[in-house]
Design a protein around this motif. Structure first.
Motif, PDB file in Angstrom:
ATOM      1  N   GLY A 416       7.828  10.181 -33.889  1.00  0.00           N
ATOM      2  CA  GLY A 416       7.309  11.349 -33.184  1.00  0.00           C
ATOM      3  C   GLY A 416       5.794  11.472 -33.227  1.00  0.00           C
ATOM      4  O   GLY A 416       5.248  12.502 -32.833  1.00  0.00           O
ATOM      5  N   LYS A 417       5.120  10.404 -33.651  1.00  0.00           N
ATOM      6  CA  LYS A 417       3.654  10.445 -33.740  1.00  0.00           C
ATOM      7  C   LYS A 417       3.027  10.689 -32.373  1.00  0.00           C
ATOM      8  O   LYS A 417       2.176  11.566 -32.204  1.00  0.00           O
ATOM      9  CB  LYS A 417       3.109   9.107 -34.283  1.00  0.00           C
ATOM     10  N   SER A 418       3.479   9.902 -31.381  1.00  0.00           N
ATOM     11  CA  SER A 418       2.875  10.030 -30.054  1.00  0.00           C
ATOM     12  C   SER A 418       3.173  11.385 -29.444  1.00  0.00           C
ATOM     13  O   SER A 418       2.336  11.971 -28.766  1.00  0.00           O
ATOM     14  CB  SER A 418       3.400   8.942 -29.122  1.00  0.00           C
ATOM     15  N   MET A 419       4.389  11.879 -29.694  1.00  0.00           N
ATOM     16  CA  MET A 419       4.755  13.193 -29.165  1.00  0.00           C
ATOM     17  C   MET A 419       3.829  14.265 -29.729  1.00  0.00           C
ATOM     18  O   MET A 419       3.404  15.169 -29.021  1.00  0.00           O
ATOM     19  CB  MET A 419       6.197  13.525 -29.555  1.00  0.00           C
ATOM     20  N   PHE A 420       3.520  14.141 -31.001  1.00  0.00           N
ATOM     21  CA  PHE A 420       2.607  15.078 -31.646  1.00  0.00           C
ATOM     22  C   PHE A 420       1.254  15.064 -30.921  1.00  0.00           C
ATOM     23  O   PHE A 420       0.728  16.107 -30.516  1.00  0.00           O
ATOM     24  CB  PHE A 420       2.435  14.689 -33.126  1.00  0.00           C
ATOM     25  N   ALA A 421       0.737  13.846 -30.709  1.00  0.00           N
ATOM     26  CA  ALA A 421      -0.581  13.725 -30.073  1.00  0.00           C
ATOM     27  C   ALA A 421      -0.541  14.261 -28.651  1.00  0.00           C
ATOM     28  O   ALA A 421      -1.447  14.975 -28.206  1.00  0.00           O
ATOM     29  CB  ALA A 421      -1.015  12.268 -30.078  1.00  0.00           C
ATOM     30  N   ALA A 595      -4.413  11.469 -44.685  1.00  0.00           N
ATOM     31  CA  ALA A 595      -3.372  11.004 -43.787  1.00  0.00           C
ATOM     32  C   ALA A 595      -2.127  11.853 -43.935  1.00  0.00           C
ATOM     33  O   ALA A 595      -1.890  12.466 -44.992  1.00  0.00           O
ATOM     34  CB  ALA A 595      -3.037   9.539 -44.059  1.00  0.00           C
ATOM     35  N   ALA A 596      -1.362  11.893 -42.844  1.00  0.00           N
ATOM     36  CA  ALA A 596      -0.063  12.557 -42.869  1.00  0.00           C
ATOM     37  C   ALA A 596       0.992  11.489 -42.632  1.00  0.00           C
ATOM     38  O   ALA A 596       0.796  10.591 -41.816  1.00  0.00           O
ATOM     39  CB  ALA A 596       0.010  13.616 -41.778  1.00  0.00           C
ATOM     40  N   ILE A 597       2.078  11.561 -43.368  1.00  0.00           N
ATOM     41  CA  ILE A 597       3.161  10.600 -43.193  1.00  0.00           C
ATOM     42  C   ILE A 597       4.264  11.289 -42.404  1.00  0.00           C
ATOM     43  O   ILE A 597       4.693  12.395 -42.752  1.00  0.00           O
ATOM     44  CB  ILE A 597       3.751  10.144 -44.546  1.00  0.00           C
ATOM     45  N   MET A 598       4.707  10.630 -41.332  1.00  0.00           N
ATOM     46  CA  MET A 598       5.711  11.250 -40.477  1.00  0.00           C
ATOM     47  C   MET A 598       7.007  10.460 -40.578  1.00  0.00           C
ATOM     48  O   MET A 598       6.996   9.231 -40.589  1.00  0.00           O
ATOM     49  CB  MET A 598       5.203  11.245 -39.039  1.00  0.00           C
ATOM     50  N   TYR A 599       8.114  11.179 -40.664  1.00  0.00           N
ATOM     51  CA  TYR A 599       9.408  10.514 -40.707  1.00  0.00           C
ATOM     52  C   TYR A 599      10.415  11.329 -39.897  1.00  0.00           C
ATOM     53  O   TYR A 599      10.600  12.523 -40.159  1.00  0.00           O
ATOM     54  CB  TYR A 599       9.885  10.363 -42.152  1.00  0.00           C
ATOM     55  N   ALA A 600      11.051  10.699 -38.930  1.00  0.00           N
ATOM     56  CA  ALA A 600      12.080  11.345 -38.113  1.00  0.00           C
ATOM     57  C   ALA A 600      11.680  12.742 -37.655  1.00  0.00           C
ATOM     58  O   ALA A 600      12.381  13.714 -37.896  1.00  0.00           O
ATOM     59  CB  ALA A 600      13.416  11.375 -38.854  1.00  0.00           C
ATOM     60  N   HIS A 614      -2.215   6.035 -54.377  1.00  0.00           N
ATOM     61  CA  HIS A 614      -2.113   5.868 -55.826  1.00  0.00           C
ATOM     62  C   HIS A 614      -1.261   6.926 -56.507  1.00  0.00           C
ATOM     63  O   HIS A 614      -0.858   6.736 -57.649  1.00  0.00           O
ATOM     64  CB  HIS A 614      -3.507   5.840 -56.436  1.00  0.00           C
ATOM     65  N   ALA A 615      -0.991   8.009 -55.797  1.00  0.00           N
ATOM     66  CA  ALA A 615      -0.123   9.020 -56.406  1.00  0.00           C
ATOM     67  C   ALA A 615       0.752   9.669 -55.347  1.00  0.00           C
ATOM     68  O   ALA A 615       0.670  10.867 -55.093  1.00  0.00           O
ATOM     69  CB  ALA A 615      -0.972  10.078 -57.117  1.00  0.00           C
ATOM     70  N   PRO A 616       1.606   8.863 -54.662  1.00  0.00           N
ATOM     71  CA  PRO A 616       2.443   9.441 -53.614  1.00  0.00           C
ATOM     72  C   PRO A 616       3.419  10.433 -54.225  1.00  0.00           C
ATOM     73  O   PRO A 616       3.853  10.255 -55.375  1.00  0.00           O
ATOM     74  CB  PRO A 616       3.171   8.229 -53.045  1.00  0.00           C
ATOM     75  N   ARG A 617       3.764  11.459 -53.473  1.00  0.00           N
ATOM     76  CA  ARG A 617       4.676  12.463 -54.020  1.00  0.00           C
ATOM     77  C   ARG A 617       5.990  12.494 -53.271  1.00  0.00           C
ATOM     78  O   ARG A 617       6.938  13.133 -53.706  1.00  0.00           O
ATOM     79  CB  ARG A 617       3.999  13.836 -53.971  1.00  0.00           C
ATOM     80  N   HIS A 618       6.059  11.820 -52.123  1.00  0.00           N
ATOM     81  CA  HIS A 618       7.325  11.781 -51.390  1.00  0.00           C
ATOM     82  C   HIS A 618       7.935  10.388 -51.531  1.00  0.00           C
ATOM     83  O   HIS A 618       7.235   9.386 -51.401  1.00  0.00           O
ATOM     84  CB  HIS A 618       7.075  12.093 -49.917  1.00  0.00           C
ATOM     85  N   PRO A 619       9.245  10.314 -51.784  1.00  0.00           N
ATOM     86  CA  PRO A 619       9.885   9.002 -51.949  1.00  0.00           C
ATOM     87  C   PRO A 619       9.656   8.067 -50.756  1.00  0.00           C
ATOM     88  O   PRO A 619       9.532   6.855 -50.936  1.00  0.00           O
ATOM     89  CB  PRO A 619      11.362   9.346 -52.095  1.00  0.00           C
ATOM     90  N   TYR A 620       9.592   8.613 -49.547  1.00  0.00           N
ATOM     91  CA  TYR A 620       9.384   7.749 -48.382  1.00  0.00           C
ATOM     92  C   TYR A 620       8.005   7.099 -48.432  1.00  0.00           C
ATOM     93  O   TYR A 620       7.866   5.903 -48.164  1.00  0.00           O
ATOM     94  CB  TYR A 620       9.549   8.559 -47.094  1.00  0.00           C
ATOM     95  N   THR A 621       6.994   7.868 -48.784  1.00  0.00           N
ATOM     96  CA  THR A 621       5.652   7.315 -48.907  1.00  0.00           C
ATOM     97  C   THR A 621       5.646   6.165 -49.907  1.00  0.00           C
ATOM     98  O   THR A 621       5.120   5.074 -49.647  1.00  0.00           O
ATOM     99  CB  THR A 621       4.666   8.398 -49.375  1.00  0.00           C
ATOM    100  N   GLY A 654      19.965  18.424 -43.846  1.00  0.00           N
ATOM    101  CA  GLY A 654      19.039  18.493 -44.974  1.00  0.00           C
ATOM    102  C   GLY A 654      17.843  17.582 -44.782  1.00  0.00           C
ATOM    103  O   GLY A 654      17.334  17.421 -43.684  1.00  0.00           O
ATOM    104  N   CYS A 655      17.401  16.953 -45.868  1.00  0.00           N
ATOM    105  CA  CYS A 655      16.261  16.051 -45.819  1.00  0.00           C
ATOM    106  C   CYS A 655      16.570  14.889 -44.869  1.00  0.00           C
ATOM    107  O   CYS A 655      17.613  14.242 -44.968  1.00  0.00           O
ATOM    108  CB  CYS A 655      15.989  15.510 -47.218  1.00  0.00           C
ATOM    109  N   HIS A 656      15.675  14.623 -43.928  1.00  0.00           N
ATOM    110  CA  HIS A 656      15.921  13.566 -42.945  1.00  0.00           C
ATOM    111  C   HIS A 656      15.988  12.181 -43.593  1.00  0.00           C
ATOM    112  O   HIS A 656      16.546  11.256 -43.030  1.00  0.00           O
ATOM    113  CB  HIS A 656      14.809  13.580 -41.870  1.00  0.00           C
ATOM    114  N   PHE A 657      15.413  12.054 -44.759  1.00  0.00           N
ATOM    115  CA  PHE A 657      15.336  10.754 -45.421  1.00  0.00           C
ATOM    116  C   PHE A 657      16.508  10.538 -46.377  1.00  0.00           C
ATOM    117  O   PHE A 657      16.656   9.461 -46.947  1.00  0.00           O
ATOM    118  CB  PHE A 657      13.997  10.668 -46.177  1.00  0.00           C
ATOM    119  N   ALA A 658      17.352  11.562 -46.506  1.00  0.00           N
ATOM    120  CA  ALA A 658      18.352  11.550 -47.571  1.00  0.00           C
ATOM    121  C   ALA A 658      19.220  10.289 -47.605  1.00  0.00           C
ATOM    122  O   ALA A 658      19.452   9.731 -48.670  1.00  0.00           O
ATOM    123  CB  ALA A 658      19.228  12.791 -47.471  1.00  0.00           C
TER     124      ALA A 658
END
Ligand code: ATP
Ligand code: SF4
Ligand code: MG
Lengths: 694, 314, 303
Positions: A416-421, A595-600, A614-621, A654-658
């Motif tokens: 959805g990156k392009s849709m955002f832009a 940066a922003a990380i986008m998923y689904a 160096h310190a990601p906080r989301h499992p997908y990142t 729920g979480c899209h990455f689940a």
């Protein structure tokens, strides 16, 4: 073999049980069934065929039986469509005329296909001199008027049913040959044909078993259309009196009689004409519908799953707005739903501090960022599919960009990156639209504004650069024209001034010999140079914000580095904010401040580049970082993320990455996960995630 | 420009030779002897042989081929069996009527076609688009000559405007020439207008979904400007590419429509000759129309090269 | 999420002892295009003087900018393009002079995986059929045996037999690429040309396919010619790497050696341009690129 080596593979998900894939013919049939016009056309064709077959049974009279007591009568109870100058019953002649029309059309199309398809296959597959010479011949033959060809054939062979079919068939032969050649040529260079060569298949096998099946669709469609034309040409020839002899009832022949006697009985001209129109229309519509059904199979669109009824916003929306489209209801801020105007351009209430996401959660929006060049809050985009249901593509995205800051938007294809832009620029493609959100550009609200209002903002404030530089410039206009015109319009420059400025800009972005290149067309530039031109265009208006959507993805690494460096230089020079959309971690590492990380469809994490790496906080990142093949860590196996990104319309509650997350728990799947403190993960605080070592 | 023209000419010349060759070969395809056709079925064999010798039909293939080509280049296409006049003269007499009709049809087709196509193509999916699409779908299915019949019925039979309907050569009276062309041109052009509209609609809709439209819009250009200053030229390319075919369809249909309006054109002459087996006229007519089509395509190809920079030879 | 490793390290030293599987010498390929007049054709050399060897069980990476002739080299080996000069020897047999029909034995030994998995499968056939047709072409007449071998191939690439009855459009890009790999490997080839085999795939899928290729190599000892523009992936999978620029091979060497100690100026430029895996040091990298550029400009000005 398999038991000796146990490969620890990530297995592709199994297709659902018991759903054997239907054959392509069946799927086309299913699709045709859902097009009412095509179905109607089909029944008309069947009806006509029945009339042709059973004409002797349904016709009230013998078509050649003359009744001299009623010559040229209008409609009467005895003769519903009247009689002609010989007192023959027009209705009976009309019914019998169906026979000639269909038989001649069928015969001629069959003859044409039998002659044309092999010729086209030969030319297209052989190529080389055979093709160059052969296609010239076919082209000339096709350029001749069909009636002329038919007249010549009839002059040579005399009049008969077979001559007529052959004469008309000859006209379409060239059409079939050209079509077959064109399709064969494109198919021949497709990878599956090359793959067939590589596995050693014989040419004959490749033509008949690999290429021909791909031709069937286009040929059938073409045949349906030719069928209609054949009926037109046949009636024309009969009208001219060079078709079949006058005793045989034909629609064209009836019309020719009608013209002769139109002063006495004008009514005679109508029935045969309408019969022709209906028949031709039926075949054309059937062909078009078939075309849609066949080509529709290739088009990919988000899966149909989340139906309107399942969109949570719907069920508890106030009745006033429940009558409007669901996409419009779920997105209004909950407290505004009752008062909001139902049209899509209604201004978003920028005071709203929460939105309802497509998945039904209420999300609190972050506070507006003062002084940001772009401040997006709660941006949601949805797609209205032809079937009528609404699918969310982007949901509740927050992102702000300061002046002089480069912010990356990173995600896999379809996230959805392009849709955002596009939503930010107000350039959403047809059927998709902004369903919620506030977009503040330099202090002004630009969400839900009219195109006219947006024009001023775009021209003076936002520049865009897209992925494929060649498709980002009009191919038939010089780059000079495309650069100069916006300058004149927005800066009110004279032609000479605008030209000077254009040269300056091209020079600045590193296009050599800028002045002479103004007269060049886009295809005369290499990919890297064309992208520089596109950047120059984006810079023309001195934008405060530059949006680069995969601006370097189509370029070579060396060119990519140059273009990225150029963007960095321009940022340093002009101090504009940059939204850099990419799927490449390396690009983020080299250029972005944040940066922003986008998923689904969701932004799952936002942070400074250093923190993200160096310190990601989301499992997908963290998983993305680990999967990066460019990492210095030399491992034998690349860590991977199993499974695939859920398609729009298939997002879980729920979480899209689940379903791909190693840390998923019950809490992750039960309810929508809000973005809290820049992370969209319920376990963000308790997890220790793998990161790139410093 | 010069390069473009010479490149296209280099393609057209072999086409002309090819067509001429095919037309010549037609002589060999006719069943029975042309001499018999001239003299009628009752003629005795000696007279037939004599006429054949006179026509050079007893010569070997290549001699005949070269003689035929030689005279064709000088504009001599032989004499009509039926009236004995030179075929070239007969065809040239009728050329103005045919050209007038095709020209009128083309004007109607292009004007209506482009307008309807633009209306739909600039707003795909809108009500306007659905209406124009429906109109064109139906119009494509209407035979030109039937439309002519209906027009004639309304204007000539019902309204009695017969005098203005006859074809008048332009050199006799330009006004009446134009008047006489109105109805036939509409009858002839409407079907092709629908074809042009459909192709224009598709191509415009496709053009406007291209990336560069977004780029230009993003520079703040108005949509109207994007459509007319940039979109139109792009969208016209595929339409122009199929215009050759449209002209050819118009020429063919003009034969039939011409019959409805009693136009003294080539179609009428061809028809009589086909029925009367006047073979040199049929041959000459085919050749002349083919040359016309090739020349039209040559001009269109050059226009295409001017419009589309990628189609210009390097 | 991540999977653990069976031993897949490539024993380069051992392979070196063998005879080379494929020897390419001074290879040149030409393309024809339309000329100034309709009957003239323009001929241009896409690659020239390309030489390298591939040993059994080895992966040779081939990198370079677009248009540098990487794919053309691969296609010449696959006999999809004719060689204009030079030689290609496979197991000692000259390949360039084989004539129009390529012997089936060569087809069995040399296979391909292309970039776009979607178009490399026939859209009108279920994917199981493309493996089946491949076996049939190579004289496996017994349908039962074909089926068994196809199922085994699908199993090897991590697909189930259910997938065999699907059309390409019904599979994801990664799954399509797995089918393409199954087709290439079902004949147990000795060399597979992978032309941008993972470039069209997403990051998370890329890794899966790369791992799969490495595993299959460990099992079957197949060699790869791995063509790609992404240096990170090439470095990961290759034993040796060759660098191409404008139709010429400019450098070839051991993967790590080439990365740590590039010899040719173009290789250095390529390495300097490819993005790093972490943000640290990016300002220095940018400064170095800038210096390199200015040096280059000064050079061209002098010349
Ligand atoms: N014109 C369109 N009409 C309908 N749906 C679309 C359209 N374009 C994209 N989509 C859908 O919107 C979703 C998001 O697409 P988007 O183009 O924003 O992804 P992306 O992250 O930019 O992907 P990529 O990296 O491939 O460019 C996808 O599910 C896609 O199928
Ligand atoms: S919310 Fe749960 S499933 Fe989603 S990323 Fe966090 S831990 Fe994983
Ligand atoms: Mg995108």
């Amino acid at each position: 073999m398999t038991d000796t080596y146990s490969i620890n593979l990530t297995r592709a998900p199994k297709p659902e049980k018991g759903t054997k894939s239907p054959s392509s013919a069946k799927r086309i049939f299913d699709r045709v069934r859902r097009q009412p016009l095509t179905v109607a056309a089909f029944f008309v064709i069947v009806f006509l065929a029945l009339v042709a077959i059973f004409a002797p049974l349904i016709a009230p009279y013998d078509p050649n039986q003359s009744d001299y007591s009623t010559l040229l009568s209008g409609p009467t109870s005895a003769h519903w469509l009247g009689t002609n100058d010989l007192g023959q019953d027009e209705l009976s002649r009309l019914l019998y005329g169906t026979r000639v029309a269909l038989v001649v059309a069928l015969g001629s199309v069959l003859i044409a296909a039998m002659l044309g398809v092999p010729i086209g296959l030969l030319l297209g597959y052989r190529g080389g001199w055979t093709d160059r010479l052969g296609s010239r011949l076919v082209d000339v033959a096709q350029a001749l008027p069909g009636i002329l060809v038919a007249l010549a054939v009839i002059a040579i062979l005399g009049r008969s049913l077979w001559t007529l079919m052959f004469a008309i068939g000859l006209i379409f032969t060239m059409g079939f040959a050209r079509l077959t050649r064109a399709v064969t040529l494109t198919e021949r260079h497709k990878l599956y044909v090359e793959s067939a060569h590589v596995v050693g298949m014989k040419e004959r096998v490749i033509i008949f078993r690999q290429v021909l099946p791909n031709l069937v669709g286009p040929i059938i469609i073409q045949a349906a259309v030719f069928f209609g034309s054949a009926i037109m040409i046949e009636s024309g020839l009969s009208f001219l009196g060079v078709g079949l002899d006058r005793d045989t009832p034909t629609w064209g022949g009836m019309l020719s009689g009608a013209v002769e006697h139109q002063a006495q009985q004008p009514f005679l001209a109508f029935a045969p004409g309408i019969a022709i129109i209906i028949t031709v229309l039926a075949f054309n519509l059937f062909g078009d519908g078939l075309n849609d059904a066949i080509t529709g199979g290739v088009r990919k669109s988000p899966r149909k799953k989340l139906t309107t009824a399942e969109l949570p916003g719907m069920s508890n929306a106030p009745t006033a707005s429940a009558a409007t489209l669901p996409g419009q209801t779920y997105s209004m801020g909950a407290q505004d739903a009752a008062t909001a105007a139902p049209d899509a351009t209604s201004p978003w209430d920028s005071r709203a501090d929460e939105i309802r996401t497509p998945t039904g959660a209420t999300e609190t929006l972050p506070d507006p960022v003062e002084g940001a060049v772009l401040d997006v809050r709660g941006l949601s985009v949805s797609l209205e599919r032809p079937e009528g249901d609404v699918v969310p593509l982007v949901s509740g995205a927050n992102l702000s960009i300061e002046p002089g800051e480069i912010v990356g938007l990173l995600g896999e294809s379809g996230s959805g990156k392009s849709m955002f832009a596009k939503a930010v620029m107000g350039l959403l493609p047809p059927r998709t639209r902004l369903s919620a959100g506030s977009i503040m550009f330099d202090g002004d609200q630009i969400a839900f504004q009219s195109q006219r209002a947006l024009r001023a903002v775009r021209g003076a404030g936002i520049g865009v650069v897209f992925q494929d530089p060649l498709s980002a410039l009009s191919p038939v206009h010089t780059v000079g024209k495309q650069l100069i015109e916006p300058l004149r319009e927005h800066k009110g420059m004279s032609v000479a001034e605008a030209k000077e400025r254009a040269v300056e800009l091209l020079d600045r972005v590193g296009v050599t010999e800028a002045r002479s290149r103004l007269d060049h067309y886009p295809h005369q530039f290499s990919g890297g140079m064309a992208q520089r031109v596109a950047i120059a265009m984006a810079l023309a208006a001195d934008p405060k914000l530059l949006i680069a959507d995969e601006a370097t993805s189509a370029l070579d690494v060396t060119t990519q580095a140059q273009v990225l460096d150029l963007i960095l230089d321009l940022r340093d020079e002009y101090g504009m904010g940059v939204l850099l959309i990419t799927h490449d971690l390396g690009v983020v590492a080299e250029t972005c401040d944040r940066a922003a990380i986008m998923y689904a469809g969701e932004i799952v994490e936002v942070g400074t580049t250093t923190d993200l790496f160096h310190a990601p906080r989301h499992p997908y990142t963290s998983a993305l970082l680990a999967a990066n093949p460019a990492s210095d860590a030399q491992v034998d196996r690349l860590p991977t993320i199993s499974g695939r990104v859920p398609l729009a319309g298939e997002w879980p509650v729920g979480c899209h990455f689940a379903n791909r997350c190693a840390f998923a728990t019950e809490a992750c799947t039960s309810a929508p996960v809000p973005i809290v403190d820049q992370v969209r993960c319920v376990r963000a605080d308790e997890l220790t995630l793998e990161a790139v070592p410093r | 420009m010069g390069k473009l023209i010479s490149f296209r000419l280099a393609l057209a010349v072999p086409q002309l030779i090819l067509v001429a060759l095919v037309v010549f070969l037609m002589t060999y395809l006719v069943p029975g002897s042309p001499a018999a056709a001239i003299l009628g079925t009752s003629a005795n064999p000696e007279r037939v042989a004599a006429v054949e010798a006179q026509l050079g039909l007893d010569q070997p293939f290549f001699t005949r081929l070269f003689t035929w080509f030689g005279s064709a280049i000088q504009g001599d296409l032989g004499n009509s069996y039926a009236v004995g006049r030179p075929v070239t003269d007969m065809l040239l007499e009728r050329m103005p009527a045919t050209l007038s009709l095709v020209f009128g049809g083309l004007v109607v087709a292009v004007l209506i076609g482009l307008t309807l196509g633009l209306l739909g193509g600039t707003r795909p999916g809108s009500t306007t688009d659905r209406v124009t699409t429906t109109i064109t779908a139906i119009t494509v299915a209407i035979p030109e000559f039937w439309l002519g019949i209906i027009l004639l019925l309304v204007f000539s039979v019902q309204l009695g405007w017969v005098p203005v309907l006859a074809y008048t050569p332009i050199e006799v009276d330009p006004l009446r020439w134009a008047q006489g062309l109105i109805l036939p041109s509409i009858a002839l052009g409407v079907g092709s207008a629908a074809l042009i509209a459909r192709s224009m609609r598709t191509s415009m809709a496709e053009t406007l979904s291209a990336r560069w439209v977004d780029t230009l819009t993003a520079t703040g250009m108005s949509r109207r400007r994007v459509i007319f200053r940039y979109g139109l030229k792009n969208a016209l390319i595929p339409v122009l590419a199929s215009t050759g075919l449209t002209v050819s369809i118009l020429i063919g249909a003009s034969f039939v429509v011409g019959q409805v309006f009693a136009f003294p054109g080539i179609g009428d002459l061809m028809l009589r000759s086909v029925i009367g087996k006047d073979f040199p006229v049929v041959q000459g007519g085919v050749l002349m129309i083919a040359v016309l089509v090739i020349v039209v395509n040559l001009v269109l190809d050059i226009c295409y090269g001017l419009l589309n920079p990628k189609a210009r030879p390097e | 999420m991540t999977t653990t490793t069976p031993n897949t390290s490539h024993e380069t030293e051992a392979s070196r002892a063998d005879e080379p599987l494929l020897v390419v010498e001074d290879l040149a390929v030409e393309y024809e295009s339309a000329g100034a007049v309709p009957w003239r054709r323009k001929v241009s050399r896409a690659i020239d003087g390309v030489s390298f060897e591939i040993f059994p069980g080895e992966t040779l990476g081939l990198v370079g900018e677009s248009g540098s002739g990487k794919s053309t080299t691969g296609r010449a080996i696959l006999r999809l393009n004719d060689a204009a000069a030079g030689s290609i020897r496979f197991q000692g047999t000259e390949v360039t002079t084989l004539g129009r029909r390529t012997p089936l034995s060569y087809r069995r030994d040399v296979q391909a995986i292309f970039q776009d998995p979607n178009s490399s499968l026939n859209p009108r056939h279920v994917v199981g059929r493309c493996v089946d047709d491949t076996l049939r072409t190579h004289g496996v007449t017994d349908p039962g045996e074909r089926r068994a071998r196809a199922e085994q191939a699908f199993d090897q690439v991590g697909l189930s037999t259910d997938h065999m009855h699907r059309f390409p459009a019904e599979l994801s890009g990664g799954q399509q690429q797995r089918v393409a790999i199954a087709r290439a490997l079902v004949l147990e080839p000795k060399l597979v040309v992978c032309d941008e085999a993972v470039s069209a795939l997403d990051l998370s899928t890329q890794g899966q396919i790369i791992n799969l290729l490495a595993d299959l190599q460990a099992i079957t000892g197949v060699s790869y010619l791995f063509i790609a523009h992404d240096l990170g992936i090439v470095r990961h999978i290759s034993d040796r790497i060759a660098v191409m620029q404008r139709g010429h091979l400019v450098e070839i060497g051991e993967a790590e050696e080439l990365f740590t100690n590039p010899q040719h100026a173009y290789t250095r430029k390529l390495l300097g341009a490819s993005p790093a895996s972490k943000p640290e040091g990016r300002d220095e990298r940018r400064a170095r690129r800038e210096a390199f550029r200015q040096m280059h400009e000064a050079e061209t000005q002098l010349a």
